[in-house]
Design an enzyme around this catalytic site. Structure first.
Site, PDB file in Angstrom:
ATOM      1  N   LEU A 267       0.943  -1.277   0.057  1.00 48.43           N
ATOM      2  CA  LEU A 267      -0.120  -0.072   0.055  1.00 48.43           C
ATOM      3  C   LEU A 267       0.975   1.535  -0.088  1.00 48.43           C
ATOM      4  CD1 LEU A 267      -2.973  -1.120   2.403  1.00 48.43           C
ATOM      5  CD2 LEU A 267      -2.848  -0.838  -0.146  1.00 48.43           C
ATOM      6  N   ASP A 268       2.165   1.288  -0.229  1.00 43.15           N
ATOM      7  CA  ASP A 268       2.951   2.285  -0.512  1.00 43.15           C
ATOM      8  C   ASP A 268       4.024   2.125  -1.019  1.00 43.15           C
ATOM      9  OD1 ASP A 268       3.528   5.131   0.103  1.00 43.15           O
ATOM     10  OD2 ASP A 268       4.662   4.734   1.958  1.00 43.15           O
ATOM     11  N   MET A 269       3.816   1.510  -2.437  1.00 45.24           N
ATOM     12  CA  MET A 269       4.891   1.309  -3.435  1.00 45.24           C
ATOM     13  C   MET A 269       5.217   2.350  -4.127  1.00 45.24           C
ATOM     14  SD  MET A 269       5.817  -2.091  -3.477  1.00 45.24           S
ATOM     15  CE  MET A 269       6.294  -2.206  -5.166  1.00 45.24           C
TER      16      MET A 269
END
Length: 269
Positions: A90-92
């Protein structure tokens, strides 16, 4: 520091997730210590190569489409393992892809502060992330899934090959509006020397409907990432990519400044 209950809960969740993620493409947690009061200490693997994008814009690094495919394959290997453990990153984004060494081509994914355990039978929604890289369902506060990470993988690949940010606007609001439309193209001259296979790879990730996007396993089977596929060794122009990295550096510096101000730091300019 974990003086607030919410901060402690966030760190505990990150530790729990990192203990599950034992894979060579992911940053490893060796141990965690809690003084039971205000501090928690994480003992992490040392990664000395720096950010991937910082590495490839170096004048000594020859960036080719083949090199990009090697990096993207490793990213997908890391994401595939996370998803096999029912965990979403969720934070690529580029800052969360590091080179293991300063000279080799091995990478690792880092920063699991936003990562969440995913239960397919339960509806999960989030409203965080970096506007340039979040998927439409995040912006719209809709149900997320494995495909949410895969959108971000597609954006990273687009930027790595071209130096252009496909949905970047003049403000975060405009960027997020562009993301929700999922409207992009390969018309810039930067893509003239990029293969159809690479464009197809991106096109099968940057789809508005999350269920239609390739999975990480699908990506690893895609023709562009196949190890036996001969790829173009033409040197890619890194001018735009350098500009992208410089802009991201400035953005991080501003965010760090604002964070210090919020914590009450006195900063002399």
């Amino acid at each position: 520091m974990t003086s607030r209950a919410d901060d402690r809960k966030d760190v505990e969740r990150e530790v729990e997730i990192m203990r599950i993620l034992q894979h060579p493409r992911l940053l490893q947690l060796y141990d965690a210590y809690d003084d039971g009061k205000k501090q928690m200490c994480l003992v992490l693997e040392l990664i000395e190569g720096g950010e991937l994008f910082e590495r490839v814009i170096d004048d000594d690094f020859v960036l080719t489409e083949k090199a990009c495919s090697i990096f993207m394959r490793q990213i997908c290997e890391g994401v595939e393992y996370m998803h096999s453990q029912n965990i979403l990153h969720l934070d690529m984004k580029p800052e969360n892809v590091l080179c293991v060494t300063k000279t080799g081509n091995r990478i690792k994914l880092i920063d699991f502060g936003f990562a969440r355990k995913y239960e397919p039978n339960k509806k999960m929604q989030v409203l965080f992330g970096t506007p340039e890289f979040v998927a439409p369902e995040v912006v719209n506060f809709e149900r997320i899934s494995y495909g949410t990470d895969m959108w971000s993988v597609g954006v990273i690949c687009y930027v790595l090959l071209s130096g252009l940010s496909p949905f970047m606007g003049d403000s975060d609001l405009e960027t997020m509006a562009n993301v929700t439309k999922a409207d992009y193209d390969f018309e810039d001259e930067s893509f003239e020397q990029i293969s159809d296979e690479a464009k197809d790879f991106i096109s099968k990730l940057l789809l508005k409907e999350r269920k239609d996007r390739m999975t990480a396993s699908d990506c690893l089977k895609h023709q562009w990432l196949r190890k036996d596929k001969k790829k173009d060794e033409t040197h890619l122009d890194k001018t735009r990519l350098k500009r992208f990295v410089i802009r991201r550096r400035w953005h991080k510096a501003v965010n760090a400044f604002l964070a210090l101000k919020r914590m009450g730091a006195v900063i002399s300019l």
